[in-house]
Each structure stands twice: as C-alpha cells, then as structure tokens.
Scaffold this motif. Sequence first.
Motif, PDB file in Angstrom:
ATOM      1  N   THR A  98     -23.905  14.490  19.858  1.00 21.77           N
ATOM      2  CA  THR A  98     -23.101  15.723  19.978  1.00 21.77           C
ATOM      3  C   THR A  98     -21.782  15.413  20.680  1.00 21.77           C
ATOM      4  N   THR A  99     -20.919  16.402  20.694  1.00 26.17           N
ATOM      5  CA  THR A  99     -19.657  16.236  21.422  1.00 26.17           C
ATOM      6  C   THR A  99     -19.892  16.364  22.931  1.00 26.17           C
TER       7      THR A  99
ATOM      8  N   ARG B 122     -14.222   9.279  19.410  1.00 24.28           N
ATOM      9  CA  ARG B 122     -15.203   8.314  18.895  1.00 24.28           C
ATOM     10  C   ARG B 122     -14.792   7.806  17.517  1.00 24.28           C
TER      11      ARG B 122
ATOM     12  N   VAL C  20     -18.782  11.575  12.158  1.00 22.57           N
ATOM     13  CA  VAL C  20     -18.982  11.138  13.547  1.00 22.57           C
ATOM     14  C   VAL C  20     -20.354  11.592  13.986  1.00 22.57           C
ATOM     15  N   GLY C  21     -20.909  10.907  14.935  1.00 28.83           N
ATOM     16  CA  GLY C  21     -22.255  11.264  15.368  1.00 28.83           C
ATOM     17  C   GLY C  21     -23.277  10.590  14.471  1.00 28.83           C
ATOM     18  N   ASN C  22     -24.537  10.833  14.792  1.00 26.19           N
ATOM     19  CA  ASN C  22     -25.613  10.138  14.092  1.00 26.19           C
ATOM     20  C   ASN C  22     -26.094  10.944  12.893  1.00 26.19           C
TER      21      ASN C  22
ATOM     22  N   GLY D 298     -11.736  19.987  16.402  1.00 23.62           N
ATOM     23  CA  GLY D 298     -10.445  19.361  16.719  1.00 23.62           C
ATOM     24  C   GLY D 298      -9.570  19.447  15.487  1.00 23.62           C
TER      25      GLY D 298
ATOM     26  N   VAL E 179     -26.942  17.978  13.005  1.00 25.34           N
ATOM     27  CA  VAL E 179     -26.025  19.043  12.610  1.00 25.34           C
ATOM     28  C   VAL E 179     -25.454  19.674  13.873  1.00 25.34           C
ATOM     29  N   THR E 180     -24.517  20.574  13.700  1.00 24.19           N
ATOM     30  CA  THR E 180     -24.065  21.363  14.835  1.00 24.19           C
ATOM     31  C   THR E 180     -24.952  22.609  14.908  1.00 24.19           C
TER      32      THR E 180
ATOM     33  N   GLY F  45     -17.115  17.439   8.583  1.00 23.59           N
ATOM     34  CA  GLY F  45     -16.055  17.722   9.549  1.00 23.59           C
ATOM     35  C   GLY F  45     -14.939  16.695   9.459  1.00 23.59           C
TER      36      GLY F  45
ATOM     37  N   ILE G  82     -22.117  23.065  23.279  1.00 18.36           N
ATOM     38  CA  ILE G  82     -22.124  24.010  22.159  1.00 18.36           C
ATOM     39  C   ILE G  82     -23.561  24.370  21.752  1.00 18.36           C
TER      40      ILE G  82
ATOM     41  N   LEU H 267     -22.759  19.831   8.340  1.00 23.17           N
ATOM     42  CA  LEU H 267     -23.193  20.018   9.731  1.00 23.17           C
ATOM     43  C   LEU H 267     -23.746  21.429   9.942  1.00 23.17           C
TER      44      LEU H 267
ATOM     45  N   GLN I 176     -15.866  22.236  12.000  1.00 20.72           N
ATOM     46  CA  GLN I 176     -16.863  21.242  11.559  1.00 20.72           C
ATOM     47  C   GLN I 176     -16.894  21.222  10.020  1.00 20.72           C
TER      48      GLN I 176
ATOM     49  N   ASN J 256     -15.743  22.265  20.344  1.00 23.25           N
ATOM     50  CA  ASN J 256     -16.141  20.985  19.727  1.00 23.25           C
ATOM     51  C   ASN J 256     -15.239  20.644  18.546  1.00 23.25           C
TER      52      ASN J 256
HETATM   53  P1  IMP Z   1     -22.155  19.489  18.653  1.00 25.53           P
HETATM   54  O1  IMP Z   1     -21.444  20.423  17.722  1.00 25.53           O
HETATM   55  O2  IMP Z   1     -21.307  19.044  19.811  1.00 25.53           O
HETATM   56  O3  IMP Z   1     -23.491  20.021  19.071  1.00 25.53           O
HETATM   57  O4  IMP Z   1     -22.483  18.125  17.843  1.00 25.53           O
HETATM   58  C1  IMP Z   1     -23.410  18.103  16.759  1.00 25.53           C
HETATM   59  C2  IMP Z   1     -22.900  17.202  15.641  1.00 25.53           C
HETATM   60  O5  IMP Z   1     -21.742  17.781  15.053  1.00 25.53           O
HETATM   61  C3  IMP Z   1     -22.490  15.798  16.096  1.00 25.53           C
HETATM   62  O6  IMP Z   1     -22.777  14.890  15.054  1.00 25.53           O
HETATM   63  C4  IMP Z   1     -20.992  15.922  16.262  1.00 25.53           C
HETATM   64  O7  IMP Z   1     -20.340  14.678  16.132  1.00 25.53           O
HETATM   65  C5  IMP Z   1     -20.667  16.842  15.105  1.00 25.53           C
HETATM   66  N1  IMP Z   1     -19.437  17.590  15.304  1.00 25.53           N
HETATM   67  C6  IMP Z   1     -19.229  18.650  16.105  1.00 25.53           C
HETATM   68  N2  IMP Z   1     -17.969  19.079  16.004  1.00 25.53           N
HETATM   69  C7  IMP Z   1     -17.369  18.304  15.099  1.00 25.53           C
HETATM   70  C8  IMP Z   1     -16.062  18.281  14.526  1.00 25.53           C
HETATM   71  O8  IMP Z   1     -15.191  19.108  14.823  1.00 25.53           O
HETATM   72  N3  IMP Z   1     -15.819  17.319  13.606  1.00 25.53           N
HETATM   73  C9  IMP Z   1     -16.779  16.433  13.215  1.00 25.53           C
HETATM   74  N4  IMP Z   1     -18.004  16.409  13.712  1.00 25.53           N
HETATM   75  C10 IMP Z   1     -18.308  17.348  14.634  1.00 25.53           C
END
Ligand code: IMP
Length: 432
Positions: free
Chosen positions: A129-130, A304, A274-276, A41, A239-240, A13, A134, A229, A225, A39
């Motif tokens: 997660t964000t 972040r 971003v994220g773990n 951007g 992952v998302t 992403g 989601i 992910l 994303q 989520n």
């Molecule tokens: P979620 O999509 O909010 O459930 O987050 C799950 C994972 O996906 C986390 O590591 C987030 O940081 C990552 N993530 C979700 N949306 C984006 C994005 O648009 N760009 C980068 N990472 C994302």
Amino acid sequence: MSENIVVLGAQWGDEGKGKTVYCLLPFVDAVVRFQGGHNAGHTLVNKGQKTVLHLLPSGIVHEDKACYIGNGVVVSPSALKKEISQLEQQGIDCRSRLKISHRCSLVLPSHVALDQARERHLGSASIGTTGLGIGPAYEDRVARRAVRVCDLLDAAKFRQQAEGLLEYHNFLLKQYFRAPCVDVSSVIEDVLAEAEWMRPMIADTGLLLHSAAARKDHLLFEGAQGFLLDIDQGTYPYVTSSNTSAAAASLGSGVGPQSLGYVLGVTKAYTTRVGNGPFPTEISDEQGRWLADKGAEFGSTTGRPRRCGWFDAVAMRNAVRANSLNGLCLTKLDVLDGLPSVKICAAYSGNESVAATDFHSARTPEYEELSGWNQDTSGITDFDALPRQAQNYVQRIEQLSGVPVAMISTTAERDQIIFRPGLVPDFIGKPV
Ligand code: IMP
C-alpha cells in the motif's frame, strides 16, 4: 447522453489521468473527485512546470473551474491543508472554488499507523500500500464507526466520537500489532485545528452538483487509481480499498448514473503497476528496465519504481465491459519509440479473467508482435502524422479492446495530445 465525462484509469493506476483531465479542462465547468484519497498522484505539466496533485481535483489549477471532493473520497485534513498551502504558495487560489462533501470520512494519523503496522505484519504477503491510511479509513467507513467531515462542525461531539474510535485503534495497535499507540488528545486537537480552515469549504456537494447538472454545466468526474485496483473488480486482495470503477462516480458524488455521460478509460500504451500482486504481461528482464527508465516509471506519491509490461488487451476488454467505456485515451505512446517490435497480449491461454480468484495459478499471455517505429512521436498532435506502424499499433489496440482510441498523448505536456475527430464526445472541442 448527458454532456458530462468520467475519466478513469483503465489499468493499475498511473495511466496519465492527470494529464488527460488537464487537456479536457477547457471544455468542462467543474471537476469532481469521487473515490480514493491522497494515495492518488496526478501529475500536470504545463510549459515544463510540474504540479502533482493528490487529493485535490485537477481542475484546481484552472482558475475558473469549480472543484468538488465528493462523498466517496476519504479526506486527511492535514494532507489537504498541506496540498492547498503548496498551491497557494504558487499563487493558485483554491479555497474559493473548492467544496468538500460533508459526508466524506476522515483519514486520521491512527489510520496511517494501522496501515503501516498491518503491512509490516503481513511481511512477504503485504499488499504494497501507499502507507497513507487509506485502507483502514475505508474499513471504518464500512463498519459505520468513521468520523466524517460533518462531525468536525461540532467540536464537542467530534471529541467524543473520535475518542472512542482512537481508543479502538490504539487497542489494535498495541494488542494485535504490538506497535506504538497514538496520543488520543493530541490527535483530536490537531485534527480540530486543521478542520477550522476547512469549515467554509464544507458543503452538501451532492446538492450542488445536482444544481450544476440542472444548469447544464459540463462535469468531469476524475477517477483515482485504476480499474484493476477496484475493491470488487480488481486483483483482490492486491487492490485499493475503494471502488475505482465508473459506477463509483455516481455513488461517490451523489450524481445519478444517467448523468455521468461519456466514460473515458485512460491507459498507457504499455502497462505498469506499483505494489504487489499479479501482472500477467510483466517484463522481468532488461527490456522491462528499459521501459521503466524511458517512461520515468516511479510512483508520484511514494516514489517507488513501477513494474512494467506489455499492453494487456484481455485486461482492457474486462475494463471496457465493467465500466461501459466509450473510448480510450492512450498515453505515453512516445515511450515505445525506437523499439524494433512491440507486443500486445491478445489472449491468455486458459482463463480470460485477470481478476479471477485463482490468479495465483499461472496465466500465460499469448502475444501478437507488431513492427515498431524508429521515429520520434513526442509532441505529435495529429493522428495522420504518426508513423504508419504506430497507427497500426493504435488500431490493433482498438480492435482487440473493442472501443475507439479517442485521444492519444505523446508527452506529459498538456497541449501535446491528439484528439481524434468524431471519436471524442461533441462538447469536447468547444471551450466553455
Ligand atoms: P492503498 O490504496 O494505499 O491502500 O494501496 C493499495 C494498492 O493500490 C497498492 O498496490 C498501491 O500501490 C496501489 N495504489 C494506490 N494508489 C495508487 C495510485 O494512485 N496509483 C497506482 N497505484 C496505487
């Protein structure tokens, strides 16, 4: 090949899909989001003016482009309303050009509460997660208990369905997570109020897209994303909750796979996350912080800081294979300006798969080190004008990835892009 294009993130992403889509807008008739939710951007910059989109297809900034939110997207009515209102304040008309699939599942405030409660509960094992709900919204979809956009059209039925779902959410919040519950009736009435203005935009988008394809309109499928992910192909469980791969453009829009056309993977000239979760080429020292500063690597949805690392050609080969990528758009090449040398991970010692289930085991990148370039590449729009070392870097990425680099972005501005003749599909370059 049909004259449509899928634009996907080929990493974790934040690759610059917004800018890439922005550059391609003159050549397409419509833009379709097919997975994810707010989520995402997507940052668009035109003459210094920055717009960040989360749920709306990037075509919305171009007054004559049709925009579709396909059935694979999860829609938060409040987030959608907020985003549309902000654009309308800037004088951008959205509602006449936007169609939202009646099949989309809704993201409710209780999904947000569940997402955040679960992350707290996981503690040091959290996904990062964000926090926007989601994951829980997709869980409900797969469990066949979601409330969907079409349900909003019948308020009595919606009240009944949503009540059952919210009571279930409250049970989880209270009994399992020991977290505050949501107020069922106020959530229902708020969502119904927000849904009222959505009503004229609700449509069978699959059917509309089929008609558009039959008219030979050029469709752009805009991924959110990134490939790593992807719920199936990515670095699970970090992952998302949607499929971010090329195949999702078909499933999440209702357009058959033969109509997807050219598949463009967007990748930074280096890597961020971003994220773990695992990140084999992460640079954990001063140089990583230098890249983060120079590339302004902060998440556009959560703010972040992003983790930074070298370009990972092993992961890219995986993305090429799993998405049938036809070419790459390489972004942020200018961020590497001034480095004495640049590294590419050409192989891992041991296992090739970044997404393998044993990702906790050490995966050591084997790097190739190439000469850097001490010239400013920002704003260059012609490949031959790039310093020779930068050209070599691009060519080595092509060799190691196995696909051409068809486009190169050298700043965030929409017109600062290199289209490489013969490598982009034929319809790019012919404004519609
Ligand atoms: P979620 O999509 O909010 O459930 O987050 C799950 C994972 O996906 C986390 O590591 C987030 O940081 C990552 N993530 C979700 N949306 C984006 C994005 O648009 N760009 C980068 N990472 C994302």
